[in-house]
Motif scaffolding. Structure first.
Motif, PDB file in Angstrom:
ATOM      1  N   GLY A  85       0.739  -1.175  -0.014  1.00 20.53           N
ATOM      2  CA  GLY A  85      -0.188  -0.072   0.023  1.00 20.53           C
ATOM      3  C   GLY A  85       0.852   1.282  -0.187  1.00 20.53           C
ATOM      4  N   ILE A  86       1.905   1.248   0.771  1.00 24.64           N
ATOM      5  CA  ILE A  86       3.111   2.164   0.571  1.00 24.64           C
ATOM      6  C   ILE A  86       4.205   1.489   0.134  1.00 24.64           C
ATOM      7  N   ASP A  87       5.309   2.301  -0.439  1.00 28.45           N
ATOM      8  CA  ASP A  87       6.682   1.870  -0.850  1.00 28.45           C
ATOM      9  C   ASP A  87       7.581   2.273   0.047  1.00 28.45           C
ATOM     10  N   THR A  88       9.111   2.067  -0.103  1.00 28.25           N
ATOM     11  CA  THR A  88       9.982   2.524   0.913  1.00 28.25           C
ATOM     12  C   THR A  88       9.988   3.869   0.648  1.00 28.25           C
ATOM     13  N   ALA A  89       9.978   4.642  -0.197  1.00 27.68           N
ATOM     14  CA  ALA A  89       9.926   6.163  -0.320  1.00 27.68           C
ATOM     15  C   ALA A  89       9.034   6.741   0.495  1.00 27.68           C
ATOM     16  N   GLU A  90       7.783   6.041   0.398  1.00 29.34           N
ATOM     17  CA  GLU A  90       6.581   6.547   1.451  1.00 29.34           C
ATOM     18  C   GLU A  90       6.722   6.373   2.807  1.00 29.34           C
ATOM     19  N   LEU A  91       7.535   5.146   3.195  1.00 29.33           N
ATOM     20  CA  LEU A  91       7.810   4.979   4.282  1.00 29.33           C
ATOM     21  C   LEU A  91       8.800   5.993   4.780  1.00 29.33           C
ATOM     22  N   ASN A  92       9.754   6.208   4.138  1.00 33.44           N
ATOM     23  CA  ASN A  92      10.606   7.430   4.411  1.00 33.44           C
ATOM     24  C   ASN A  92       9.827   8.552   4.856  1.00 33.44           C
ATOM     25  N   GLU A  93       8.966   8.993   4.043  1.00 38.65           N
ATOM     26  CA  GLU A  93       8.401  10.297   4.072  1.00 38.65           C
ATOM     27  C   GLU A  93       7.366  10.121   5.257  1.00 38.65           C
ATOM     28  N   TRP A  94       6.839   9.068   5.769  1.00 34.84           N
ATOM     29  CA  TRP A  94       6.035   8.858   6.866  1.00 34.84           C
ATOM     30  C   TRP A  94       6.858   9.326   7.915  1.00 34.84           C
ATOM     31  N   ALA A  95       8.002   8.641   8.008  1.00 36.45           N
ATOM     32  CA  ALA A  95       9.034   8.709   9.170  1.00 36.45           C
ATOM     33  C   ALA A  95       9.315  10.467   9.310  1.00 36.45           C
ATOM     34  N   GLU A  96       9.367  11.083   8.187  1.00 35.43           N
ATOM     35  CA  GLU A  96       9.823  12.498   8.158  1.00 35.43           C
ATOM     36  C   GLU A  96       8.551  13.137   8.715  1.00 35.43           C
ATOM     37  N   HIS A  97       7.293  12.822   8.367  1.00 27.27           N
ATOM     38  CA  HIS A  97       6.218  13.701   8.697  1.00 27.27           C
ATOM     39  C   HIS A  97       6.071  13.479  10.328  1.00 27.27           C
ATOM     40  N   ILE A  98       6.402  12.251  10.846  1.00 27.65           N
ATOM     41  CA  ILE A  98       6.259  12.127  12.170  1.00 27.65           C
ATOM     42  C   ILE A  98       7.189  13.004  12.840  1.00 27.65           C
ATOM     43  N   MET A  99       8.495  12.985  12.428  1.00 30.81           N
ATOM     44  CA  MET A  99       9.565  13.874  13.178  1.00 30.81           C
ATOM     45  C   MET A  99       9.217  15.325  13.186  1.00 30.81           C
ATOM     46  N   ILE A 100       8.552  15.868  11.893  1.00 32.52           N
ATOM     47  CA  ILE A 100       8.168  17.359  11.800  1.00 32.52           C
ATOM     48  C   ILE A 100       6.819  17.609  12.631  1.00 32.52           C
ATOM     49  N   SER A 101       6.024  16.538  12.499  1.00 31.73           N
ATOM     50  CA  SER A 101       4.680  16.936  13.470  1.00 31.73           C
ATOM     51  C   SER A 101       4.642  16.519  14.699  1.00 31.73           C
ATOM     52  N   PRO A 151       6.451  16.175  18.616  1.00 31.16           N
ATOM     53  CA  PRO A 151       7.481  16.585  19.431  1.00 31.16           C
ATOM     54  C   PRO A 151       8.240  15.393  19.900  1.00 31.16           C
ATOM     55  N   THR A 152       7.662  14.423  20.253  1.00 22.24           N
ATOM     56  CA  THR A 152       8.402  13.072  20.658  1.00 22.24           C
ATOM     57  C   THR A 152       8.069  11.913  19.794  1.00 22.24           C
ATOM     58  N   TYR A 153       8.775  10.993  19.475  1.00 24.68           N
ATOM     59  CA  TYR A 153       8.736   9.803  18.676  1.00 24.68           C
ATOM     60  C   TYR A 153       9.941   8.816  18.996  1.00 24.68           C
ATOM     61  N   PRO A 154       9.802   7.643  18.999  1.00 24.48           N
ATOM     62  CA  PRO A 154      10.831   6.795  19.252  1.00 24.48           C
ATOM     63  C   PRO A 154      11.893   7.058  18.228  1.00 24.48           C
ATOM     64  N   ASP A 155      13.315   6.192  18.654  1.00 24.42           N
ATOM     65  CA  ASP A 155      14.348   6.679  17.724  1.00 24.42           C
ATOM     66  C   ASP A 155      14.307   5.875  16.657  1.00 24.42           C
ATOM     67  N   TYR A 156      13.559   4.813  16.576  1.00 28.16           N
ATOM     68  CA  TYR A 156      13.489   4.090  15.099  1.00 28.16           C
ATOM     69  C   TYR A 156      12.901   4.884  14.018  1.00 28.16           C
ATOM     70  N   VAL A 157      12.241   5.864  14.461  1.00 26.54           N
ATOM     71  CA  VAL A 157      11.423   6.801  13.604  1.00 26.54           C
ATOM     72  C   VAL A 157      12.580   7.390  12.609  1.00 26.54           C
ATOM     73  N   VAL A 158      13.747   7.860  13.318  1.00 25.00           N
ATOM     74  CA  VAL A 158      14.886   8.497  12.614  1.00 25.00           C
ATOM     75  C   VAL A 158      15.369   7.432  11.590  1.00 25.00           C
ATOM     76  N   ASP A 159      15.635   6.240  11.862  1.00 26.48           N
ATOM     77  CA  ASP A 159      16.160   5.129  11.187  1.00 26.48           C
ATOM     78  C   ASP A 159      15.234   4.818  10.215  1.00 26.48           C
ATOM     79  N   LEU A 160      13.874   4.884  10.115  1.00 28.47           N
ATOM     80  CA  LEU A 160      12.939   4.601   8.998  1.00 28.47           C
ATOM     81  C   LEU A 160      13.002   5.908   8.036  1.00 28.47           C
ATOM     82  N   ARG A 161      13.393   6.876   8.446  1.00 29.54           N
ATOM     83  CA  ARG A 161      13.493   8.052   7.497  1.00 29.54           C
ATOM     84  C   ARG A 161      14.696   7.692   6.402  1.00 29.54           C
TER      85      ARG A 161
END
Length: 165
Positions: free
Chosen positions: A61-77, A79-89
Motif C-alpha cells: 500500500g506504501i513503498d519504501t520512499a513513502e515509508l521514509n516520508e511517513w517517518a519524516e512526517h512524524i518527526m516534523i509533526s 515533539p516526541t517519537y521513538p528513535d527508530y523513526v529516525v532510522d526509518l526516515r
C-alpha cells in the motif's frame, strides 16, 4: 568535488515550516498554534499505529520512499517519537529488515477483512499485490471497512489517493 552548504538542511526545514505555518489559521494577525499532539501507537506497549504502517508497507500500500516520508512526517509533526523513526526516515533495505529497525514486531489485531481492505488500498493506488486477495475481494473488503481508508489518509496525509468516479 561537490561542496555542500552546511546551512542547506536548516534552510530546507525553514522552508517546510513556512509551508506548514502558512496553512494555519490567523486571528487578528496573530498566529494561533496548537502544540503538536503526542504520537501514540509507536511503542512496544502500544503499537497500533506502527502495526498499521507495517501492514500497509508489507501489502505494498506504501513503498519504501513513502515509508521514509511517513517517518519524516512524524518527526516534523510530533515533539516526541521513538528513535527508530529516525532510522526509518533513511531506511532503504529489503522489507524484512523493517523489524530490525523497529526493534520489535508491532502487534495489532486486524481482521481478515481489514487486511484485505489494506490490499484494496494497494490496488487502488495501482500497486502489485503479491500473495494477497483478488482485486475484487480487496475492493469489497475496502468498501465494507471504510475506516481503513480513513486511517490510511490520516496516517499518510501527504499521499494522494486516486479519485473514484
Amino acid at each position: 568535488m561537490q561542496t555542500i552548504d552546511p546551512m542547506a538542511p536548516i534552510q530546507y526545514r525553514q522552508h517546510q515550516l513556512a509551508g506548514i505555518l502558512g496553512k494555519l489559521p490567523q486571528i487578528s494577525g496573530l498566529l494561533v498554534v496548537s502544540p503538536p499532539t503526542h504520537m501514540t501507537g509507536l511503542t512496544r506497549d502500544n503499537s497500533a499505529t506502527i502495526a498499521f504502517v507495517e501492514a500497509c508497507y508489507f501489502s505494498n500500500g506504501i513503498d519504501t520512499a513513502e515509508l521514509n516520508e511517513w517517518a519524516e512526517h512524524i518527526m516534523i509533526s510530533h515533539p516526541t517519537y521513538p528513535d527508530y523513526v529516525v532510522d526509518l526516515r533513511e531506511f532503504n533495505a529489503p522489507r524484512f529488515h523493517f523489524y530490525r529497525i523497529v526493534g520489535f514486531t508491532p502487534d495489532r489485531e486486524l481482521s481478515q477483512a481489514e487486511s484485505k481492505a489494506i490490499s484494496g488500498i494497494a490496488y487502488l493506488r495501482g500497486r502489485e499485490v503479491i500473495d494477497g486477495p483478488s482485486e475484487q475481494d480487496a475492493f469489497t473488503a475496502l468498501i465494507g471497512n471504510s475506516h481503513i481508508l480513513d486511517e490510511f489518509t490520516s496516517t499518510f496525509p501527504f499521499l494522494q489517493l486516486p479519485r473514484q468516479g
